[in-house]
Design an enzyme around this catalytic site. Structure first.
Site, PDB file in Angstrom:
ATOM      1  N   ASN A   9       0.944  -1.079   0.127  1.00 25.17           N
ATOM      2  CA  ASN A   9       0.118   0.197   0.081  1.00 25.17           C
ATOM      3  C   ASN A   9       0.828   1.305  -0.120  1.00 25.17           C
ATOM      4  O   ASN A   9       1.481   1.667   0.904  1.00 25.17           O
ATOM      5  CB  ASN A   9      -1.039  -0.017   1.409  1.00 25.17           C
ATOM      6  CG  ASN A   9      -1.829   1.219   1.371  1.00 25.17           C
ATOM      7  OD1 ASN A   9      -1.736   2.105   0.345  1.00 25.17           O
ATOM      8  ND2 ASN A   9      -2.260   1.177   2.631  1.00 25.17           N
ATOM      9  N   LYS A  11       0.069   4.206  -0.455  1.00 25.50           N
ATOM     10  CA  LYS A  11      -0.564   5.386   0.211  1.00 25.50           C
ATOM     11  C   LYS A  11      -0.415   6.856  -0.680  1.00 25.50           C
ATOM     12  O   LYS A  11      -0.479   6.379  -1.868  1.00 25.50           O
ATOM     13  CB  LYS A  11      -0.058   5.686   1.544  1.00 25.50           C
ATOM     14  CG  LYS A  11      -0.206   4.216   2.568  1.00 25.50           C
ATOM     15  CD  LYS A  11      -0.032   4.528   4.082  1.00 25.50           C
ATOM     16  CE  LYS A  11      -0.362   3.495   4.696  1.00 25.50           C
ATOM     17  NZ  LYS A  11      -0.414   3.634   6.062  1.00 25.50           N
ATOM     18  N   HIS A  95      -9.641   0.668   4.737  1.00 25.48           N
ATOM     19  CA  HIS A  95      -8.259   1.056   5.490  1.00 25.48           C
ATOM     20  C   HIS A  95      -8.808   1.892   6.830  1.00 25.48           C
ATOM     21  O   HIS A  95      -9.482   2.769   6.640  1.00 25.48           O
ATOM     22  CB  HIS A  95      -7.335   1.509   4.717  1.00 25.48           C
ATOM     23  CG  HIS A  95      -6.163   1.520   5.169  1.00 25.48           C
ATOM     24  ND1 HIS A  95      -5.775   2.785   6.259  1.00 25.48           N
ATOM     25  CD2 HIS A  95      -4.801   0.810   5.054  1.00 25.48           C
ATOM     26  CE1 HIS A  95      -4.413   2.536   6.643  1.00 25.48           C
ATOM     27  NE2 HIS A  95      -3.900   1.039   6.039  1.00 25.48           N
ATOM     28  N   GLU A  97      -7.255   4.267   7.933  1.00 23.16           N
ATOM     29  CA  GLU A  97      -7.087   5.763   7.745  1.00 23.16           C
ATOM     30  C   GLU A  97      -8.320   6.430   6.893  1.00 23.16           C
ATOM     31  O   GLU A  97      -8.682   7.399   7.482  1.00 23.16           O
ATOM     32  CB  GLU A  97      -6.074   5.965   6.843  1.00 23.16           C
ATOM     33  CG  GLU A  97      -4.734   5.736   7.633  1.00 23.16           C
ATOM     34  CD  GLU A  97      -3.348   5.358   6.838  1.00 23.16           C
ATOM     35  OE1 GLU A  97      -3.521   5.352   5.440  1.00 23.16           O
ATOM     36  OE2 GLU A  97      -2.489   4.782   7.415  1.00 23.16           O
ATOM     37  N   GLU A 167      -5.719  -5.364  10.366  1.00 26.09           N
ATOM     38  CA  GLU A 167      -4.539  -4.523  10.406  1.00 26.09           C
ATOM     39  C   GLU A 167      -4.750  -3.529  12.260  1.00 26.09           C
ATOM     40  O   GLU A 167      -5.538  -2.900  12.099  1.00 26.09           O
ATOM     41  CB  GLU A 167      -4.667  -3.251   9.448  1.00 26.09           C
ATOM     42  CG  GLU A 167      -4.359  -4.036   8.151  1.00 26.09           C
ATOM     43  CD  GLU A 167      -3.603  -2.982   7.256  1.00 26.09           C
ATOM     44  OE1 GLU A 167      -2.648  -3.210   6.588  1.00 26.09           O
ATOM     45  OE2 GLU A 167      -4.218  -1.934   7.214  1.00 26.09           O
ATOM     46  N   GLY A 173       2.206   1.838  10.842  1.00 24.52           N
ATOM     47  CA  GLY A 173       3.134   3.064  10.694  1.00 24.52           C
ATOM     48  C   GLY A 173       3.637   3.517  12.044  1.00 24.52           C
ATOM     49  O   GLY A 173       4.369   4.475  12.304  1.00 24.52           O
ATOM     50  N   SER A 213       3.192  -2.492  10.364  1.00 24.30           N
ATOM     51  CA  SER A 213       4.684  -2.445  10.525  1.00 24.30           C
ATOM     52  C   SER A 213       5.307  -3.724  10.145  1.00 24.30           C
ATOM     53  O   SER A 213       6.461  -4.278  10.753  1.00 24.30           O
ATOM     54  CB  SER A 213       5.035  -2.091  12.003  1.00 24.30           C
ATOM     55  OG  SER A 213       4.556  -0.824  12.348  1.00 24.30           O
TER      56      SER A 213
END
Ligand code: PEP
Length: 251
Positions: A9, A11, A95, A97, A167, A173, A213
């Site tokens: 991904n 991003k 996702h 985010e 996730e 991250g 991660s």
């Protein structure tokens, strides 16, 4: 046997030139990888040029999002037919985010999954708990609700073609990976939820990827777990050599 999938991904990190340079560097490094589906998910403006580079390649193209309508007055959105036209066969959906910054609900994610199915695009459906939810002991409740919401009204034969990514938000991250055991525990829970919804045969077909991660130095332990079928990789997918090592996990 369900397939193994390693998806990158990218991003909102790379422009067109950078995306093309990354795929040029990555392609030769993964040409001899084993039996694994490799997916890269560039940002929207880079899908077309990266897709051209991938013609005839074993690497599959994915989008990072879509709007669940084929065409119309939806300023700024990208439709399933548009991402398909440039070569996408995968799309990341739900996702964390997007759930957090754009307030995407389980219902909206479900509508997007149905749109992917209608357009023969494989969704990578993201689910996962926040740190506060984990600490409050409601990880399974949170993830279970997301899984049930995602698969609402999706028949078994279509469910069998989808991909899930677990996730944990606290691991995305942050450099803080879930341990192999923590990840396996939630993957096994998701598999059990799928068994309840569809039975063991269909649940056994659905790859469940881990994301949070993932790096070259932790992929092997994760992939050794029975319910971890691959990885959705953010930061570490931006470097060709590191991502190639993840693709070539050793178990
Ligand atoms: C992600 O955003 O899907 C992700 C897993 O990111 P990272 O690998 O950087 O934690």
């Amino acid at each position: 046997m369900r397939k193994k999938v390693i998806a990158g991904n990218w991003k909102m990190n790379l422009g067109v030139a950078e995306s093309v340079a990354l795929i040029d560097a990555l392609s030769p490094l993964v040409a001899d990888a084993g039996n694994v589906e490799i997916v890269v998910c560039p940002s929207p403006q880079a899908l077309y040029p990266v897709g051209l580079k991938l013609s005839g390649s074993r690497i599959k193209l994915g989008a990072q999002n879509l709007y669940p309508v084929a065409k119309g007055a939806y300023t700024g959105e990208v439709s399933p037919t548009m991402i398909k036209e440039v070569g996408c066969t995968y799309c990341i959906l739900g996702h964390s985010e997007r759930r957090e910054y754009f307030k995407e609900s389980d219902e909206f994610v479900n509508a997007k999954i149905k749109s992917c199915i209608e357009h023969q695009i494989t969704p990578i459906i993201c689910v996962g708990e926040s740190l506060a939810e984990r600490e409050a002991g409601i990880t399974f409740e949170r993830v279970g609700t997301q899984v049930k919401g995602a698969f609402k009204d999706i028949p078994a034969e279509q469910a069998a073609t989808l991909v899930i990514a677990y996730e944990p938000i606290w691991a995305i991250g942050t450099g803080k990976t879930a341990t192999d055991e923590q990840a396996q525990e939630v993957h096994a829970f998701i598999r059990a939820e799928l068994v309840k919804l569809y039975g063991a045969a269909v649940a056994g077909e659905i790859p469940i990827l881990y994301g949070g991660s993932v790096k070259a130095d932790n992929i092997d332990g994760l992939m050794a777990k029975p319910d971890i079928d691959g990885a959705l990789v953010g930061g570490a997918s931006l470097k060709a050599d590191g991502f190639a090592r993840i693709v070539k996990f050793e178990i």
